[in-house]
Motif scaffolding. Structure first.
Motif, mmCIF file in Angstrom:
data_model
loop_
_atom_site.group_PDB
_atom_site.id
_atom_site.type_symbol
_atom_site.label_atom_id
_atom_site.label_comp_id
_atom_site.label_asym_id
_atom_site.label_seq_id
_atom_site.Cartn_x
_atom_site.Cartn_y
_atom_site.Cartn_z
ATOM 1 N N TRP A 1 0.791 -1.231 0.000
ATOM 2 C CA TRP A 1 0.000 0.000 0.000
ATOM 3 C C TRP A 1 0.822 1.279 0.000
ATOM 4 C CZ3 TRP A 1 -3.403 -2.092 4.581
ATOM 5 C CH2 TRP A 1 -4.263 -3.101 4.078
ATOM 6 N N GLY A 2 2.132 1.151 0.185
ATOM 7 C CA GLY A 2 2.959 2.337 0.291
ATOM 8 C C GLY A 2 2.862 2.948 1.681
ATOM 9 N N ASP A 3 3.657 3.967 1.920
ATOM 10 C CA ASP A 3 3.691 4.575 3.248
ATOM 11 C C ASP A 3 2.345 5.202 3.623
ATOM 12 O OD1 ASP A 3 6.304 3.838 3.579
ATOM 13 O OD2 ASP A 3 7.136 5.758 2.937
ATOM 14 N N HIS A 4 1.728 5.895 2.658
ATOM 15 C CA HIS A 4 0.468 6.579 2.969
ATOM 16 C C HIS A 4 -0.635 5.582 3.312
ATOM 17 C CE1 HIS A 4 -2.715 9.537 2.914
ATOM 18 N NE2 HIS A 4 -3.376 8.805 2.031
ATOM 19 N N GLY A 5 -0.776 4.530 2.511
ATOM 20 C CA GLY A 5 -1.807 3.528 2.769
ATOM 21 C C GLY A 5 -1.574 2.802 4.081
ATOM 22 N N TYR A 6 -0.305 2.523 4.360
ATOM 23 C CA TYR A 6 0.044 1.846 5.617
ATOM 24 C C TYR A 6 -0.299 2.723 6.818
ATOM 25 C CZ TYR A 6 3.084 0.399 9.467
ATOM 26 O OH TYR A 6 3.576 0.052 10.695
ATOM 27 N N GLU A 7 0.112 3.990 6.762
ATOM 28 C CA GLU A 7 -0.145 4.900 7.877
ATOM 29 C C GLU A 7 -1.640 5.119 8.085
ATOM 30 O OE1 GLU A 7 1.999 8.344 6.765
ATOM 31 O OE2 GLU A 7 3.984 7.451 7.129
ATOM 32 N N LEU A 8 -2.372 5.228 6.993
ATOM 33 C CA LEU A 8 -3.816 5.459 7.099
ATOM 34 C C LEU A 8 -4.518 4.268 7.727
ATOM 35 C CD1 LEU A 8 -6.202 7.319 6.445
ATOM 36 C CD2 LEU A 8 -6.328 6.230 4.201
ATOM 37 N N ALA A 9 -4.200 3.068 7.252
ATOM 38 C CA ALA A 9 -4.851 1.862 7.770
ATOM 39 C C ALA A 9 -4.526 1.637 9.241
ATOM 40 C CB ALA A 9 -4.431 0.650 6.945
ATOM 41 N N ILE A 10 -3.258 1.753 9.599
ATOM 42 C CA ILE A 10 -2.850 1.534 10.985
ATOM 43 C C ILE A 10 -3.406 2.620 11.888
ATOM 44 C CG2 ILE A 10 -0.882 1.438 12.544
ATOM 45 C CD1 ILE A 10 -1.299 -1.071 10.852
ATOM 46 N N GLY A 11 -3.440 3.861 11.365
ATOM 47 C CA GLY A 11 -3.978 4.959 12.167
ATOM 48 C C GLY A 11 -5.445 4.777 12.491
ATOM 49 N N LEU A 12 -6.242 4.417 11.485
ATOM 50 C CA LEU A 12 -7.675 4.219 11.709
ATOM 51 C C LEU A 12 -7.927 3.017 12.611
ATOM 52 C CD1 LEU A 12 -9.220 4.883 8.167
ATOM 53 C CD2 LEU A 12 -9.023 6.432 10.106
ATOM 54 N N GLN A 13 -7.186 1.947 12.367
ATOM 55 C CA GLN A 13 -7.362 0.747 13.182
ATOM 56 C C GLN A 13 -6.968 1.014 14.630
ATOM 57 O OE1 GLN A 13 -4.776 -2.729 12.539
ATOM 58 N NE2 GLN A 13 -6.624 -3.945 12.297
ATOM 59 N N GLY A 14 -5.887 1.751 14.819
ATOM 60 C CA GLY A 14 -5.434 2.044 16.173
ATOM 61 C C GLY A 14 -6.392 2.953 16.921
ATOM 62 N N LEU A 15 -6.912 3.978 16.242
ATOM 63 C CA LEU A 15 -7.850 4.897 16.884
ATOM 64 C C LEU A 15 -9.129 4.184 17.289
ATOM 65 C CD1 LEU A 15 -8.438 7.795 17.717
ATOM 66 C CD2 LEU A 15 -9.326 8.215 15.419
ATOM 67 N N ALA A 16 -9.668 3.387 16.376
ATOM 68 C CA ALA A 16 -10.883 2.634 16.690
ATOM 69 C C ALA A 16 -10.612 1.562 17.740
ATOM 70 C CB ALA A 16 -11.442 1.990 15.426
ATOM 71 N N GLY A 17 -9.375 1.069 17.790
ATOM 72 C CA GLY A 17 -9.040 0.023 18.750
ATOM 73 C C GLY A 17 -9.119 0.475 20.188
ATOM 74 N N TYR A 18 -9.027 1.800 20.414
ATOM 75 C CA TYR A 18 -9.162 2.299 21.781
ATOM 76 C C TYR A 18 -10.527 1.946 22.366
ATOM 77 C CZ TYR A 18 -4.860 5.054 21.596
ATOM 78 O OH TYR A 18 -3.549 5.437 21.524
ATOM 79 N N VAL A 19 -11.535 1.823 21.510
ATOM 80 C CA VAL A 19 -12.884 1.517 21.993
ATOM 81 C C VAL A 19 -12.912 0.148 22.665
ATOM 82 C CG1 VAL A 19 -15.293 1.191 21.310
ATOM 83 C CG2 VAL A 19 -13.893 2.917 20.163
ATOM 84 N N ALA A 20 -12.190 -0.813 22.083
ATOM 85 C CA ALA A 20 -12.245 -2.192 22.561
ATOM 86 C C ALA A 20 -11.650 -2.370 23.956
ATOM 87 C CB ALA A 20 -11.538 -3.122 21.581
ATOM 88 N N VAL A 21 -10.844 -1.414 24.408
ATOM 89 C CA VAL A 21 -10.204 -1.566 25.717
ATOM 90 C C VAL A 21 -10.783 -0.605 26.759
ATOM 91 C CG1 VAL A 21 -8.062 -2.435 24.733
ATOM 92 C CG2 VAL A 21 -8.351 0.025 25.035
ATOM 93 N N GLY A 22 -11.870 0.089 26.429
ATOM 94 C CA GLY A 22 -12.438 1.066 27.361
ATOM 95 C C GLY A 22 -13.496 0.478 28.271
ATOM 96 N N ASP A 23 -13.191 -0.625 28.935
ATOM 97 C CA ASP A 23 -14.208 -1.285 29.754
ATOM 98 C C ASP A 23 -14.284 -0.752 31.178
ATOM 99 O OD1 ASP A 23 -11.876 -2.299 30.799
ATOM 100 O OD2 ASP A 23 -12.597 -4.372 30.901
ATOM 101 N N ALA A 24 -13.395 0.173 31.535
ATOM 102 C CA ALA A 24 -13.427 0.807 32.864
ATOM 103 C C ALA A 24 -13.384 -0.213 34.006
ATOM 104 C CB ALA A 24 -14.661 1.697 32.994
ATOM 105 N N GLY A 25 -12.720 -1.337 33.782
ATOM 106 C CA GLY A 25 -12.578 -2.338 34.838
ATOM 107 C C GLY A 25 -13.762 -3.270 34.999
ATOM 108 N N ILE A 26 -14.773 -3.122 34.151
ATOM 109 C CA ILE A 26 -15.991 -3.935 34.306
ATOM 110 C C ILE A 26 -15.713 -5.403 34.034
ATOM 111 C CG2 ILE A 26 -18.296 -4.365 33.363
ATOM 112 C CD1 ILE A 26 -18.591 -1.388 32.935
#
Length: 218
Positions: free
Chosen positions: A28-53
């Motif tokens: 994908w080149g540098d731009h495609g790589y950065e875009l995919a990883i950036g979006l995946q990483g940002l959205a990935g924060y949701v999966a770990v926001g369980d607040a200890g539940i």
């Protein structure tokens, strides 16, 4: 067996971390790589926001299971699921708003980037709510092997999904959509199986605020 499966899952994640950057950059080149990883990483924060539940549920359900208190087990599980859904949806909405407001790419202009980001964020919400619920129930009922098998499957999907699709000449945004949808299906299937393990006794459910309060500091 659970320890072995956990080690295999960890090994897969480590291998994926080494091969993913080169595979994605080559395809994908540098731009495609950065875009995919950036979006995946940002959205990935949701999966770990369980607040200890999840940690609270796992410990509390194991205790209730040992006591044989099926009524309290069911009520606690139901309240925990609703609390996880509430947190996941809240975090997800904030992440989507922030992400779509800051994304600037040709993929977004075509609408593909926005769809990929939303699908990936929804996958994070499902992972938080359904995955957290399933893990708590499985560990609470001492179904350790089942839990580790699903974790192994998730490691394979999240670790090798993007590199394999990239090698297959799939665009970054479409690859994110595919991995997100597969992740959602896996967590939904796991949730359905875990829900079938929960004893049914009836009675009013616990209020969400009770779970949130008792889970603080977990």
């Amino acid at each position: 067996i659970p320890i072995f499966l956990s080690m295999v899952s960890l090994g897969i994640s480590l291998v994926a971390q080494f091969i993913t950057p080169k595979a994605l950059q080559d395809a994908w080149g540098d731009h495609g790589y950065e875009l995919a990883i950036g979006l995946q990483g940002l959205a990935g924060y949701v999966a770990v926001g369980d607040a200890g539940i999840q940690a609270y549920l796992t410990r509390h359900l194991a205790l209730l299971h040992q006591r044989g208190d099926t009524s309290a087990f069911e009520k606690t599980v139901g309240a925990g699921l609703r609390a996880l859904l509430l947190l996941g949806t809240g975090f997800g909405v904030l992440v989507v708003i922030a992400g779509l407001a800051t994304m600037r790419s040709p993929a977004q202009d075509s609408g593909e980037g926005a769809v990929a980001f939303i699908v990936t964020t929804v996958a994070g919400i499902v992972a938080l709510a359904c995955g957290g619920f399933s893990t708590a129930v499985e560990y609470g009922l001492e179904r350790y092997v089942r839990s580790q098998l699903f974790s192994l499957g998730r490691s394979v999907i999240t670790g090798f999904g993007l590199p394999l699709l990239a090698v297959g000449n799939v665009s970054p945004m479409r690859a994110l959509i595919c991995v997100g949808l597969i992740s959602i299906l896996l967590d939904a299937a796991r949730f359905a199986l875990a829900r079938g393990l929960v004893p049914r006794s009836g009675g009013p459910p616990l209020p969400i605020r009770q779970v949130l309060w008792e889970a603080r500091g977990s």
